[in-house]
Design a protein around this motif. Structure first.
Motif, PDB file in Angstrom:
ATOM      1  N   ASP A  92       0.905  -1.177   0.023  1.00 57.59           N
ATOM      2  CA  ASP A  92       0.043  -0.093  -0.033  1.00 57.59           C
ATOM      3  C   ASP A  92       0.896   1.233   0.134  1.00 57.59           C
ATOM      4  N   GLY A  93       0.783   2.283  -1.084  1.00 56.97           N
ATOM      5  CA  GLY A  93       1.307   3.401  -0.988  1.00 56.97           C
ATOM      6  C   GLY A  93       2.238   3.508  -2.251  1.00 56.97           C
ATOM      7  N   MET A  94       2.475   2.187  -2.812  1.00 57.17           N
ATOM      8  CA  MET A  94       3.470   2.122  -3.964  1.00 57.17           C
ATOM      9  C   MET A  94       2.691   2.859  -5.056  1.00 57.17           C
ATOM     10  N   GLY A  95       3.184   3.420  -5.974  1.00 49.51           N
ATOM     11  CA  GLY A  95       2.881   3.912  -7.216  1.00 49.51           C
ATOM     12  C   GLY A  95       4.108   4.254  -8.155  1.00 49.51           C
ATOM     13  N   THR A  96       3.572   5.016  -9.460  1.00 48.55           N
ATOM     14  CA  THR A  96       4.594   5.178 -10.556  1.00 48.55           C
ATOM     15  C   THR A  96       4.089   6.272 -11.405  1.00 48.55           C
ATOM     16  N   THR A  97       5.270   6.907 -11.831  1.00 45.60           N
ATOM     17  CA  THR A  97       4.560   8.107 -12.933  1.00 45.60           C
ATOM     18  C   THR A  97       4.540   7.416 -14.527  1.00 45.60           C
ATOM     19  N   LEU A  98       4.165   7.889 -15.179  1.00 45.47           N
ATOM     20  CA  LEU A  98       4.256   7.367 -16.668  1.00 45.47           C
ATOM     21  C   LEU A  98       4.129   8.348 -17.654  1.00 45.47           C
ATOM     22  N   THR A  99       5.114   8.351 -18.808  1.00 48.22           N
ATOM     23  CA  THR A  99       4.955   9.012 -19.695  1.00 48.22           C
ATOM     24  C   THR A  99       5.211   8.165 -20.967  1.00 48.22           C
ATOM     25  N   ALA A 100       4.341   8.047 -21.799  1.00 51.03           N
ATOM     26  CA  ALA A 100       4.492   7.111 -23.240  1.00 51.03           C
ATOM     27  C   ALA A 100       4.149   7.781 -24.153  1.00 51.03           C
ATOM     28  N   VAL A 101       4.536   7.172 -25.434  1.00 50.29           N
ATOM     29  CA  VAL A 101       4.140   7.647 -26.769  1.00 50.29           C
ATOM     30  C   VAL A 101       3.975   6.474 -27.475  1.00 50.29           C
ATOM     31  N   LEU A 102       2.932   6.392 -28.282  1.00 52.95           N
ATOM     32  CA  LEU A 102       2.408   5.501 -29.307  1.00 52.95           C
ATOM     33  C   LEU A 102       2.262   6.189 -30.525  1.00 52.95           C
ATOM     34  N   PHE A 103       3.154   5.504 -31.495  1.00 48.78           N
ATOM     35  CA  PHE A 103       3.590   6.040 -32.602  1.00 48.78           C
ATOM     36  C   PHE A 103       2.911   5.247 -33.772  1.00 48.78           C
ATOM     37  N   ALA A 104       2.092   6.157 -34.493  1.00 49.15           N
ATOM     38  CA  ALA A 104       1.390   5.675 -35.932  1.00 49.15           C
ATOM     39  C   ALA A 104       1.784   6.489 -36.943  1.00 49.15           C
ATOM     40  N   GLY A 105       2.701   6.077 -37.648  1.00 50.71           N
ATOM     41  CA  GLY A 105       3.083   6.995 -39.129  1.00 50.71           C
ATOM     42  C   GLY A 105       3.324   8.512 -38.757  1.00 50.71           C
ATOM     43  N   THR A 106       2.299   9.365 -39.202  1.00 53.36           N
ATOM     44  CA  THR A 106       2.204  10.743 -39.069  1.00 53.36           C
ATOM     45  C   THR A 106       1.589  11.311 -37.940  1.00 53.36           C
ATOM     46  N   ARG A 107       1.269  10.541 -37.017  1.00 58.15           N
ATOM     47  CA  ARG A 107       0.484  10.857 -35.981  1.00 58.15           C
ATOM     48  C   ARG A 107       1.194   9.829 -34.562  1.00 58.15           C
ATOM     49  N   LEU A 108       0.921  10.751 -33.526  1.00 63.34           N
ATOM     50  CA  LEU A 108       1.515   9.739 -32.372  1.00 63.34           C
ATOM     51  C   LEU A 108       0.652  10.528 -30.986  1.00 63.34           C
ATOM     52  N   GLY A 109       0.317   9.389 -30.215  1.00 60.24           N
ATOM     53  CA  GLY A 109      -0.416   9.721 -29.049  1.00 60.24           C
ATOM     54  C   GLY A 109       0.631   9.783 -27.986  1.00 60.24           C
ATOM     55  N   LEU A 110       0.258  10.738 -26.823  1.00 62.31           N
ATOM     56  CA  LEU A 110       0.868  10.888 -25.786  1.00 62.31           C
ATOM     57  C   LEU A 110       0.126  10.897 -24.630  1.00 62.31           C
ATOM     58  N   VAL A 111       0.639   9.763 -23.611  1.00 61.48           N
ATOM     59  CA  VAL A 111      -0.037   9.850 -22.178  1.00 61.48           C
ATOM     60  C   VAL A 111       1.057  10.257 -21.167  1.00 61.48           C
ATOM     61  N   HIS A 112       0.369  10.937 -20.257  1.00 65.59           N
ATOM     62  CA  HIS A 112       1.518  11.384 -19.166  1.00 65.59           C
ATOM     63  C   HIS A 112       0.527  11.449 -17.698  1.00 65.59           C
ATOM     64  N   VAL A 113       1.288  11.121 -16.639  1.00 61.27           N
ATOM     65  CA  VAL A 113       1.062  10.890 -15.367  1.00 61.27           C
ATOM     66  C   VAL A 113       2.096  11.239 -14.477  1.00 61.27           C
ATOM     67  N   GLY A 114       2.481  12.407 -13.636  1.00 63.51           N
ATOM     68  CA  GLY A 114       3.250  12.576 -12.702  1.00 63.51           C
ATOM     69  C   GLY A 114       4.468  13.786 -13.430  1.00 63.51           C
ATOM     70  N   ASP A 115       5.453  13.313 -12.968  1.00 67.08           N
ATOM     71  CA  ASP A 115       6.680  14.386 -13.045  1.00 67.08           C
ATOM     72  C   ASP A 115       7.836  13.794 -14.094  1.00 67.08           C
ATOM     73  N   SER A 116       7.439  12.873 -14.785  1.00 68.46           N
ATOM     74  CA  SER A 116       8.603  12.162 -15.574  1.00 68.46           C
ATOM     75  C   SER A 116       8.284  13.182 -16.767  1.00 68.46           C
ATOM     76  N   ARG A 117       9.176  13.317 -17.848  1.00 71.08           N
ATOM     77  CA  ARG A 117       8.935  14.369 -18.963  1.00 71.08           C
ATOM     78  C   ARG A 117       9.142  13.879 -20.370  1.00 71.08           C
ATOM     79  N   ALA A 118       8.668  14.577 -21.012  1.00 75.54           N
ATOM     80  CA  ALA A 118       8.689  14.444 -22.510  1.00 75.54           C
ATOM     81  C   ALA A 118       9.269  15.629 -23.164  1.00 75.54           C
ATOM     82  N   TYR A 119      10.331  15.650 -24.096  1.00 76.51           N
ATOM     83  CA  TYR A 119      10.843  16.949 -24.691  1.00 76.51           C
ATOM     84  C   TYR A 119      10.769  16.701 -26.218  1.00 76.51           C
ATOM     85  N   LEU A 120      10.523  17.766 -26.889  1.00 77.69           N
ATOM     86  CA  LEU A 120      10.725  17.578 -28.398  1.00 77.69           C
ATOM     87  C   LEU A 120      11.656  18.649 -29.112  1.00 77.69           C
ATOM     88  N   LEU A 121      12.598  18.043 -29.677  1.00 73.31           N
ATOM     89  CA  LEU A 121      13.472  18.979 -30.715  1.00 73.31           C
ATOM     90  C   LEU A 121      12.979  18.829 -32.103  1.00 73.31           C
TER      91      LEU A 121
END
Length: 467
Positions: A92-121
């Motif tokens: 009890d009390g355990m948990g996790t952040t999550l940052t994930a990208v699902l890629f599909a050709g010319t589009r991608l879906g981004l899901v985010h919870v917490g303080d991990s990060r995604a950057y774009l150049l």
């Protein structure tokens, strides 16, 4: 045009932590990073469970509903955490952040919870594309602290959102993918150790693997106080991209924790985890009978001290309880006085009967009952009206009896006209009863307000009796 991903991933336990609770997955369609929390092995379990719930998305055929796929996978991972906690309360009390990208050709879906990060150049511009779900970021966005203060704030690790098995709404967005884009996904072990300016410089390294290695090295040089995990992914226009997934951190086998030659960071990392040395055989100690007796004596003395402390605590508790009084409901709904406090412990009542509603050593012709009280007074007595002394409790009931008797004697007398020489009773919120609002207003039947003279024992004045 065929857009595919070229990617690299690295994870390192850092220079301080004894284990790695980050988990990472990088594949042709899925990039996912989870930063576990909860202490001991709990954070490691949470991050692995969530990454395992997302990993099947890497094998699925691309669909239009990218966000629906991500939402379902995250919900499954969160439910798995809840199930593990229900089976093992120690988690009890355990948990996790999550940052994930699902890629599909010319589009991608981004899901985010917490303080991990995604950057774009993109086009030489480097920017963060996720929002930290943290207390410090809330203060920063409200302008209550500066970025410099945020970097050293004592609550910078306090999360407002995380996957803990409880209901949570992740951030979901769809973005356009362009050839030449580079994505950096990292845990706060990198972003907390390395400034955005330094990240913007390091992310320019062309080869994804060398870039990921450099990011790890910068985090270790910055102190390496946390696990650090990095994904570097390029969107490229080629016929075929990479197809071998990378699984690392707590979810992997440790093969991703490669350290670069003789760099200062690698040497520092090695110094924090020297190779284990074989333990020498220790001679078996001989048992000294006198020492054994002394040990037994110390144990008995310690047990005696514990018993004395418990006895003192019991005596103090009993003294406190027996010094309290309260007015409550007794047998046959009679309003009575108890000594002690309401309630019980392990089936043992914390109170004893002290007196009934009638004063002691007096003939009682009409006991005061709870159903004779108006609603607020009735509820107060049923819950127990605490008093500082027996006299206070006695006066509380006597005021009820006196007022009740007076109202009975006043039936037929115009409202608001008390008997000659008799003061109108008043009751404070914490001690004596008070007549309900409007009790002195005249009535058409020449009765005291709030009193039905046809049923003399049906009502009594309202009290605000407090605890």
């Amino acid at each position: 045009m065929t857009l595919v991903l070229r990617y690299a991933a690295r994870s390192d336990r850092g220079l301080v932590r004894s284990s790695n609770q980050d988990s990472v997955y990088a594949g042709p369609r899925l990039l996912a990073l989870a930063d576990g929390m909860g202490g001991h092995a709990a954070g490691e379990v949470a991050s692995k469970v969530v990454i395992a719930s997302l990993a099947p998305l890497d094998d699925d055929e691309p669909r239009d509903d990218l966000l629906a796929q991500l939402r379902e996978a995250v919900a499954n991972g969160n439910a798995a955490i809840a199930e593990l906690v229900s089976q093992d309360p120690d988690l009890d009390g355990m948990g996790t952040t999550l940052t994930a990208v699902l890629f599909a050709g010319t589009r991608l879906g981004l899901v985010h919870v917490g303080d991990s990060r995604a950057y774009l150049l993109r086009g030489g511009q480097f920017a963060q594309i996720t929002r930290d779900d943290s207390f410090v970021n809330e203060l920063l966005e409200q302008g209550r602290i500066t970025p410099e203060e945020a970097a050293v704030h004592p609550q910078r690790s306090l999360l407002l959102k995380a996957l803990t098995g409880h209901e949570v709404e992740p951030s979901l967005t769809v973005r356009e993918a362009r050839a030449g884009d580079r994505y950096l996904i990292c845990s706060d072990g990198l972003s907390g150790m390395v400034s955005d300016e330094t990240l913007a410089e390091a992310v320019q390294i062309p080869d994804p693997q060398q870039c990921a290695d450099r990011m790890i090295e910068l985090a270790l040089k910055g102190g390496g106080t946390d696990n650090v995990t990095v994904i570097i992914a390029d969107v490229v226009d080629v016929d075929f991209g990479e197809d071998a997934p990378i699984v690392g951190g707590a979810a992997g086998d440790g093969s991703d924790e490669r350290h670069q030659g003789d760099s200062p960071a690698a040497r520092a990392r090695a110094l924090t985890q020297p190779p284990p040395q074989p333990r020498p055989e220790l001679p078996q100690p001989t048992v000294d009978p006198k020492a054994k007796r002394r040990k037994r004596f110390r144990w008995l003395a310690g047990a005696l001290v514990v018993l004395v402390v418990l006895a003192a605590a019991a005596i103090a508790t009993r003294y406190f309880v027996l010094s309290q009084y309260y007015v409550g409901e007794g047998a046959d709904q009679e309003v009575v006085i108890y000594r002690g406090v309401p309630g019980s412990i392990l089936g043992i009542d914390l109170h004893t009967y002290e007196q009934g509603s009638c004063p002691p050593n007096q003939v009682c012709t009409d006991k005061l009952r709870v159903d004779q009280l108006q609603e607020d007074a009735r509820l107060a007595v049923q819950n127990g009206v605490k008093k500082d002394s027996l006299d206070d409790a006695r006066k509380y009931i006597d005021d009820f009896l006196q007022l009740h008797k007076r109202l009975n004697n006043n039936c037929g007398t115009p409202a608001g006209t008390p008997p000659s020489g008799t003061p109108t009773p008043t009751v404070s919120p914490t001690s004596t009863p008070s007549a309900p609002a409007g009790s002195t207003a005249p009535s058409s039947a020449n009765q005291p307000a709030g009193r039905d003279c046809s049923t003399p024992s049906s009502t009594a004045p309202t009290t605000g009796g407090g605890n």
